[in-house]
Design a protein around this motif. Structure first.
Motif, short mmCIF file in Angstrom:
data_model
loop_
_atom_site.label_atom_id
_atom_site.label_comp_id
_atom_site.label_asym_id
_atom_site.label_seq_id
_atom_site.Cartn_x
_atom_site.Cartn_y
_atom_site.Cartn_z
N VAL A 223 0.87 -1.17 0.06
CA VAL A 223 0.09 0.08 0.15
C VAL A 223 0.99 1.20 0.03
N ARG A 224 1.84 1.27 0.64
CA ARG A 224 2.98 2.31 0.85
C ARG A 224 3.46 2.66 -0.36
N GLY A 255 -3.34 7.56 7.27
CA GLY A 255 -4.23 8.14 5.86
C GLY A 255 -4.02 7.26 4.66
N ASP A 256 -2.92 6.42 4.54
CA ASP A 256 -2.78 5.63 3.57
C ASP A 256 -3.64 4.46 3.56
N GLY A 257 -4.09 4.29 4.64
CA GLY A 257 -5.11 3.08 4.66
C GLY A 257 -6.55 3.25 4.33
N ALA A 360 -11.31 11.07 7.21
CA ALA A 360 -11.23 10.82 8.68
C ALA A 360 -10.99 9.21 8.75
N SER A 361 -9.74 8.52 9.05
CA SER A 361 -9.56 7.34 8.83
C SER A 361 -10.12 6.25 9.74
N ASP A 362 -10.44 7.10 10.99
CA ASP A 362 -11.04 6.21 11.97
C ASP A 362 -12.65 5.89 11.69
#
Length: 370
Positions: A223-224, A255-257, A360-362
């Protein structure tokens, strides 16, 4: 702990616990976070059943064993739990492990309610002993393929590791995409480390890359690498197996996820039961419960109903599958024979495509529901 149980087919008349064997991945290389969620759902439901009087006055008791994502270990666990006199088995997350457990349970004549694994053929042939709550992979992954096509993604790449589960998923995707004008190219994660994979994606002009690999390795570095390659800014990264569902994914990738669509088995909006159980699971886990936690809760509620209405011996539980109607956290559960599975299957399990919100990745977003 090891009080002998009555032989299968004989009802107990005392007040000894009704024992259920539980298979969960609790150590690496198993997906420990998924195992923790599954066990939280199972434990919560057992507490609620026992608070409500148990099974005709007898308490439910879980006998928990760690499978560590090892099929051979799962077979040994099924043998052990059968010898301890459990009435039925429940649990498991990894498909190849669940398949080994289901086949052994079928051979020994022990009911097994598979909570979360999706591989279509859990047993070699039809069996009366095994039922499943999660939808078959062929259904869920077709939903995912349709999502890709509707979003305009037709040149799909997958990066894979050797596994029956990954190869089965690849076949489902390839077949569905081909029928609707899409293509799929497959890259071996071992032969294509991150930099080489980025070059291959650019060369093939892929519009999406699906991660059919383990977490955190090699998924996280892949992913990175893709996120950091300016040639691939328009490439959608996807993870149909559900890796981004868990908080550990966001912790690893930040944020990359985010913006990586995955499958989860929840309705678009939970009903009152789902809301209430979700709150209690959140309190237990310290984080938002995944769909796997709800599958654990539903597993116990189904088995409790089977035990109350059909009896507490193994044959009675196995006979109950087609007659059960149970209100679960994700809808009304009924089992039927679904072609290609060989087991009693909940055909109405909901299927979602979701992702982590890039803003907002959460926070999770629902992108599609079937």
């Amino acid at each position: 702990m090891n009080t002998p149980s009555a032989p299968s087919g004989v009802e107990r008349t005392d007040r000894s616990p009704v024992r259920l064997g539980v298979l969960v991945p609790l150590t690496r290389p198993g997906w420990v976070e998924a195992g923790r969620h599954l066990l939280a759902g199972l434990d919560l439901a057992v507490r609620e059943v026992n608070d409500g009087g148990g099974i005709h006055g007898r308490l439910l008791e879980l006998v928990v064993r760690d499978t560590a994502a090892d099929p051979a270990r799962a077979v040994a666990v099924v043998d052990e739990l059968t010898g301890l006199g459990v009435v039925a088995l429940a649990g498991e997350y990894h498909s190849v492990v669940a398949r080994a457990a289901a086949s052994r349970a079928d051979a020994l004549g022990v009911p097994f309610l598979c909570s979360s694994a999706v591989l279509d053929a859990l047993t070699e042939g039809p069996t009366p002993w095994v039922a499943r709550l999660a939808p078959p992979q062929s259904h869920g992954w077709r939903v995912y393929a349709e999502f890709l096509l509707r979003s305009g993604r037709r040149r799909i790449a997958v990066v894979t590791q050797p596994s029956v589960y990954w190869s089965s998923g690849t076949r489902v995707l390839r077949g569905h995409l081909a029928r609707h004008g899409g293509t799929l190219v497959e890259f071996d994660a071992h032969a294509f480390p991150p930099r080489a994979l980025c070059d291959a994606l650019a060369e093939h002009r892929a519009s999406a890359l699906l991660l059919l690999v383990g977490v955190p390795e090699p998924a996280v570095p892949l992913v990175r690498a893709v996120r950091g390659d300016r040639r691939l800014t328009e490439v959608l990264i996807g993870a149909p197996a559900g890796q981004p569902e868990f908080a550990g994914w966001a912790a690893e990738l930040g944020g990359d996820g985010a913006g990586i669509p995955f499958l989860r088995y929840l309705p678009e909006s939970p009903g009152p039961l789902g809301e209430r159980v979700g709150r209690e699971l959140h309190e237990r886990l310290g984080t938002a419960p995944s769909f796997v936690a709800f599958e654990g809760w539903d597993s116990i509620v189904v088995l409790a109903e089977a035990l109350r209405t059909h009896g507490t011996d193994r044959e009675a539980v196995a006979r109950s599958w087609p007659h059960l109607v149970v209100e679960g956290t994700r809808g009304q559960i009924r089992f039927s024979r679904v072609p290609g599975t060989g087991v009693w299957q909940w055909a109405g399990a909901p299927v979602q495509v979701a992702d982590r919100d890039p803003a907002a990745s959460d926070r999770l977003r629902v992108l599609d529901v079937r």
